[in-house]
Every structure is written in structure tokens, then in C-alpha cells.
Design an enzyme around this catalytic site. Structure first.
Site, PDB file in Angstrom:
ATOM      1  N   SER A 177      16.193 -48.782 -26.438  1.00 49.83           N
ATOM      2  CA  SER A 177      16.358 -47.784 -27.491  1.00 49.83           C
ATOM      3  C   SER A 177      17.538 -46.840 -27.250  1.00 49.83           C
ATOM      4  O   SER A 177      18.081 -46.299 -28.201  1.00 49.83           O
ATOM      5  CB  SER A 177      15.076 -46.984 -27.658  1.00 49.83           C
ATOM      6  OG  SER A 177      14.770 -46.284 -26.481  1.00 49.83           O
ATOM      7  N   HIS A 205      13.051 -51.948 -31.853  1.00 51.14           N
ATOM      8  CA  HIS A 205      14.394 -51.952 -32.447  1.00 51.14           C
ATOM      9  C   HIS A 205      14.922 -53.348 -32.760  1.00 51.14           C
ATOM     10  O   HIS A 205      15.997 -53.480 -33.333  1.00 51.14           O
ATOM     11  CB  HIS A 205      15.382 -51.236 -31.519  1.00 51.14           C
ATOM     12  CG  HIS A 205      15.113 -49.772 -31.398  1.00 51.14           C
ATOM     13  ND1 HIS A 205      15.513 -48.851 -32.345  1.00 51.14           N
ATOM     14  CD2 HIS A 205      14.443 -49.068 -30.461  1.00 51.14           C
ATOM     15  CE1 HIS A 205      15.113 -47.649 -31.984  1.00 51.14           C
ATOM     16  NE2 HIS A 205      14.457 -47.749 -30.844  1.00 51.14           N
ATOM     17  N   LYS A 238      10.470 -48.519 -38.168  1.00 49.53           N
ATOM     18  CA  LYS A 238      11.922 -48.637 -38.117  1.00 49.53           C
ATOM     19  C   LYS A 238      12.381 -49.574 -39.232  1.00 49.53           C
ATOM     20  O   LYS A 238      12.309 -49.187 -40.388  1.00 49.53           O
ATOM     21  CB  LYS A 238      12.340 -49.017 -36.704  1.00 49.53           C
ATOM     22  CG  LYS A 238      12.175 -47.766 -35.823  1.00 49.53           C
ATOM     23  CD  LYS A 238      12.166 -47.949 -34.353  1.00 49.53           C
ATOM     24  CE  LYS A 238      11.896 -46.587 -33.707  1.00 49.53           C
ATOM     25  NZ  LYS A 238      11.403 -46.664 -32.351  1.00 49.53           N
TER      26      LYS A 238
HETATM   27  C1  LIG Z   1      10.375 -45.810 -31.644  1.00 49.65           C
HETATM   28  C2  LIG Z   1       9.871 -46.521 -30.478  1.00 49.65           C
HETATM   29  C3  LIG Z   1       8.498 -46.606 -30.211  1.00 49.65           C
HETATM   30  C4  LIG Z   1       7.488 -45.804 -30.976  1.00 49.65           C
HETATM   31  O1  LIG Z   1       7.300 -46.237 -32.260  1.00 49.65           O
HETATM   32  P1  LIG Z   1       6.736 -45.232 -33.363  1.00 49.65           P
HETATM   33  O2  LIG Z   1       6.232 -46.126 -34.427  1.00 49.65           O
HETATM   34  O3  LIG Z   1       7.866 -44.377 -33.779  1.00 49.65           O
HETATM   35  O4  LIG Z   1       5.647 -44.450 -32.713  1.00 49.65           O
HETATM   36  C5  LIG Z   1       8.088 -47.409 -29.169  1.00 49.65           C
HETATM   37  N1  LIG Z   1       8.968 -48.071 -28.407  1.00 49.65           N
HETATM   38  C6  LIG Z   1      10.300 -47.981 -28.614  1.00 49.65           C
HETATM   39  C7  LIG Z   1      11.233 -48.750 -27.744  1.00 49.65           C
HETATM   40  C8  LIG Z   1      10.783 -47.192 -29.643  1.00 49.65           C
HETATM   41  O5  LIG Z   1      12.097 -47.066 -29.824  1.00 49.65           O
END
Ligand SMILES: *Cc1c(COP(=O)(O)O)cnc(C)c1O
Length: 384
Positions: A177, A205, A238
Site C-alpha cells: 500500500s 490494492h 477501493k
Molecule cells: C485499505 C487497506 C486495508 C483496509 O481496508 P478497508 O476496507 O479500508 O478497511 C487492508 N489492507 C490494505 C493493504 C489496505 O491498503
């Protein structure tokens, strides 16, 4: 309240104070903050689906049909056919037997990992793993070994030194991330096979982003079939433009989580609007792979523009483009200057990233225009 103020003073002194920026208006990649119009270059709405009229309508219709909330946990009376439809859709998309929803990606991680391993087991966690994975590993009480980022020979060594009888779980991310690089999944799976370990891959992602059809890491690396020793995690928040998290894997995994995962058992079923929005997004991605192609075109174009202004930017399919400036104060200043010139790019500082690696973190989305990407690069060359 002296203790809160004391802690805040320390945060300020380190130059690490954070505050919320309020978005007053929003339309796709255009946002308004403090009355200023900006192009948003730090959104995770990679395919622009959060603003797609079909996705918005699906969410609104679901509220009409199912109500504003699920009103109970899934095991009580909050388990709707809508949830099952989405779980089957996600499993199909990922090529897995089954899927299970959680109320967020964060909850999926802290719900799944402690259900898979306990104090008698061992976790091998990549150094760059997301906070939700770190918390999940801690919560499991398993013995945690952290391997240097994507270092396969270090991982090999740790695995070979591990207790033979303990269950072993390797934890990594499809696309990291903060650095935006990809985990070497085929090699990790191979190592796991050699040592009888399981692999837990967070695809927050990479889902909807990599692979010709946006299916993620397995498709991108051309891995045929769903590996037996793999657990896939993803988020709906996302590229799928809703909210929530999910786990994909064998049917027995789904059943185990329903029985053991505290974040699943003790939390209300996923909100109907979020579930229906994600289901519609999934349908759109499956029917319109050109959306993923457009995102990938933009990513390649953005990389070219940033290289063009002399930045060290590698190639690759990741939409996350970090510009590491090292010093937190300098990073903050650059972000403020971009803001003044109409671009919203958040500075990422410790503890989100290791100290000395503060950065601007640009994310490219399908909904950006080439012009916006070009202008961002021009502006960056002025402010850096
Ligand atoms: C955004 C993210 C999460 C968390 O997801 P949410 O649905 O926003 O709680 C978990 N792992 C990674 C690598 C992320 O980037």
C-alpha cells in the site's frame, strides 16, 4: 486530561501531527476543500466506480429493498441473499470456491488471521505489511517473524529454521500500500509449498487493478487454478467502490471463519448499500475490462510523465506512485504547495511508513484525464 495534551505535544514536536481534511464537495476526481477546487490524486477509487450512476443506483435500490442497515450479525438475522450473491460473485471473480464478507478490509484481516493461527503457530510477515495485517498477527498470539521486504532468501531461511510441527502462515500483500510494488507471489507460493505453509495475501490494492480482467495477483502472474495453500483477502472499499472486506478460499475456510472469526461473529452484517454497490461494481468490471485497460494506460502515462520530470519512478502495473522525499517537514511542505496549485496529494509520514521514508503518495485512477496527469507532473516539477 493532561495526559492527552502531553502526548499531542510530543506528536507536534516530531512534526507528525495529523488532522482531518474535510471534503465539502465531490464529483469524481474533483473535490473541494476549504472552498478550494482540487484534483484528487490520493483516492483509492481506482476505476472511478464510486461515482458511476449504475453503482450509486444499485446502492440506493438496496436500501429501499433491504433497509438502511442489516440490523443484526449474519449468524443472528442479518444474513441476506444479497450477501450470498456478493460472496459467490467475489469467489467466482477470484477463482475460489467460496467467499466471506466482513464490514471492512481492516476487520477482514483482524477477523481472519486469528481464526487461522494461534499461539502454537508461526507467522512470517513481510516487513512492509499494512497496519491491519500487523494488528491481525498480534491478535492471533502466534509467534511472529518479520522478514525483510519481499526477500525470498530470508524467508526461505526463516521457514527452514521454523518448528516443523507448527502451522506456518506467510502474510504478504498483492500490491504494497505504501511502496506500490508487487509481492513475488509465484515464488512465495513455491516456498510455502516446500515448507507446508499457508499464504495469506491481502489484495486491497490489486483487486480490480492488475491482471487483464482486473482479477488481481493470480491473474497477473498467470497462476492457473486457485492454489490449495492460499487465502486471499480483499476490500470492497477501493476499486470495488463500496465498503467492506472479503476473504476467498476453499469452502472449509468460509465455514471455519463463520465459526471462529470474532470480527465476523460479533459484528453486524455488511450494510446493504455497500454490498449492492460492490456487487454492481463487480458486474461492471467483469463486463467492461476496458475500464481496467484505461486505468493501466493512465498508470503507464503517469509513470512516463513523472520520469519526464526527472523522478526515479519504476515501471509496473501499480497505481500507487510514491515520491520519497525522506524528511517529514519537506514532504508536508510539498503537499501544501501542491494544494495551493490545485492538487490533493497527501504527505505520508511515520508511523504509516518507516522513519526517514516520508513521501508524497500519488494514486492514479481511471477517472483522471491525461491532461490532469500531465498537469500534476508539471506542477510537481515546480514544487519539488
Ligand atoms: C485499505 C487497506 C486495508 C483496509 O481496508 P478497508 O476496507 O479500508 O478497511 C487492508 N489492507 C490494505 C493493504 C489496505 O491498503
Amino acid at each position: 486530561m493532561g495526559w492527552t495534551e502531553k502526548q499531542l505535544r510530543r506528536i507536534h514536536a516530531q512534526g507528525l501531527f495529523r488532522s482531518l481534511k474535510t471534503i465539502e464537495q465531490k464529483s469524481g476526481t474533483r473535490i473541494v476543500i476549504f472552498g478550494k477546487r482540487l484534483v484528487n490524486f490520493c483516492s483509492n477509487d481506482y476505476l472511478g466506480l464510486a461515482n458511476d450512476p449504475r453503482v450509486k443506483k444499485a446502492g440506493a435500490d438496496a436500501i429501499q429493498k433491504w433497509g438502511a442497515g442489516a440490523a443484526a450479525s449474519r449468524l443472528v438475522s442479518g444474513n441476506f441473499s444479497l450477501h450470498l450473491e456478493l460472496e459467490q460473485g467475489l469467489a467466482g471473480f477470484k477463482g475460489a470456491q467460496a467467499g466471506l464478507l466482513f464490514s471492512s478490509g481492516y476487520l477482514a484481516n483482524i477477523g481472519a488471521i486469528p481464526a487461522l493461527v494461534d499461539q502454537d503457530d508461526q507467522i512470517f510477515s513481510d516487513q512492509m505489511n499494512h497496519a491491519s495485517l500487523i494488528d491481525a498477527c498480534r491478535l492471533s498470539k502466534a509467534k511472529i517473524k518479520i522478514f525483510p521486504h519481499s526477500d525470498l532468501s530470508a524467508l526461505n531461511k526463516m521457514l527452514s529454521g521454523a518448528n516443523r510441527r507448527a502451522r506456518k502462515l506467510i502474510v504478504a500483500e498483492g500490491i504494497y500500500s505504501m511502496d506500490g510494488d508487487l509481492a513475488p507471489l509465484p515464488e512465495i507460493l513455491e516456498l510455502a509449498e516446500k515448507f507446508g505453509a499457508m499464504v495469506y495475501l491481502d489484495e486491497a490494492h490489486s483487486t480490480g487493478v492488475i491482471g487483464k480482467k482486473g482479477k488481481g495477483a493470480l491473474e497477473y502472474f498467470g497462476i492457473k487454478g486457485f492454489p490449495q495453500n492460499l487465502v486471499l483477502m480483499g476490500t470492497l472499499s477501493k476499486a470495488l467502490a463500496g465498503q467492506g472486506g472479503f476473504i476467498c478460499g476453499p469452502k472449509s475456510l468460509r465455514e471455519l471463519l463463520i465459526n471462529r472469526s470474532r470480527a465476523f461473529i460479533f459484528s453486524t452484517g455488511l450494510n446493504p448499500a455497500a454490498a449492492a454497490s460492490a456487487l454492481k461494481s463487480l458486474e461492471i468490471i467483469e463486463q467492461e475490462p476496458e475500464l481496467v485497460a484505461r486505468l493501466q494506460d493512465h498508470i503507464a502515462f503517469a509513470r512516463k510523465c513523472l520520469k519526464g520530470i526527472g523522478l526515479k519512478i519504476g515501471s509496473g502495473p501499480s497505481p500507487i506512485l510514491p515520491i520519497v522525499l525522506r524528511d517529514p517537514a519537506r514532504t508536508l511542505k510539498a503537499s501544501q504547495n501542491l494544494f495551493r496549485k490545485g492538487f490533493f496529494v497527501q504527505p505520508i509520514r511515520p508511523p504509516s511508513v518507516p522513519s526517514g521514508t516520508s513521501r508524497l503518495r500519488i494514486t492514479v485512477c481511471a477517472a483522471h484525464s491525461r491532461k490532469e496527469i500531465e498537469r500534476l507532473a508539471e506542477t510537481l516539477s515546480e514544487v519539488l
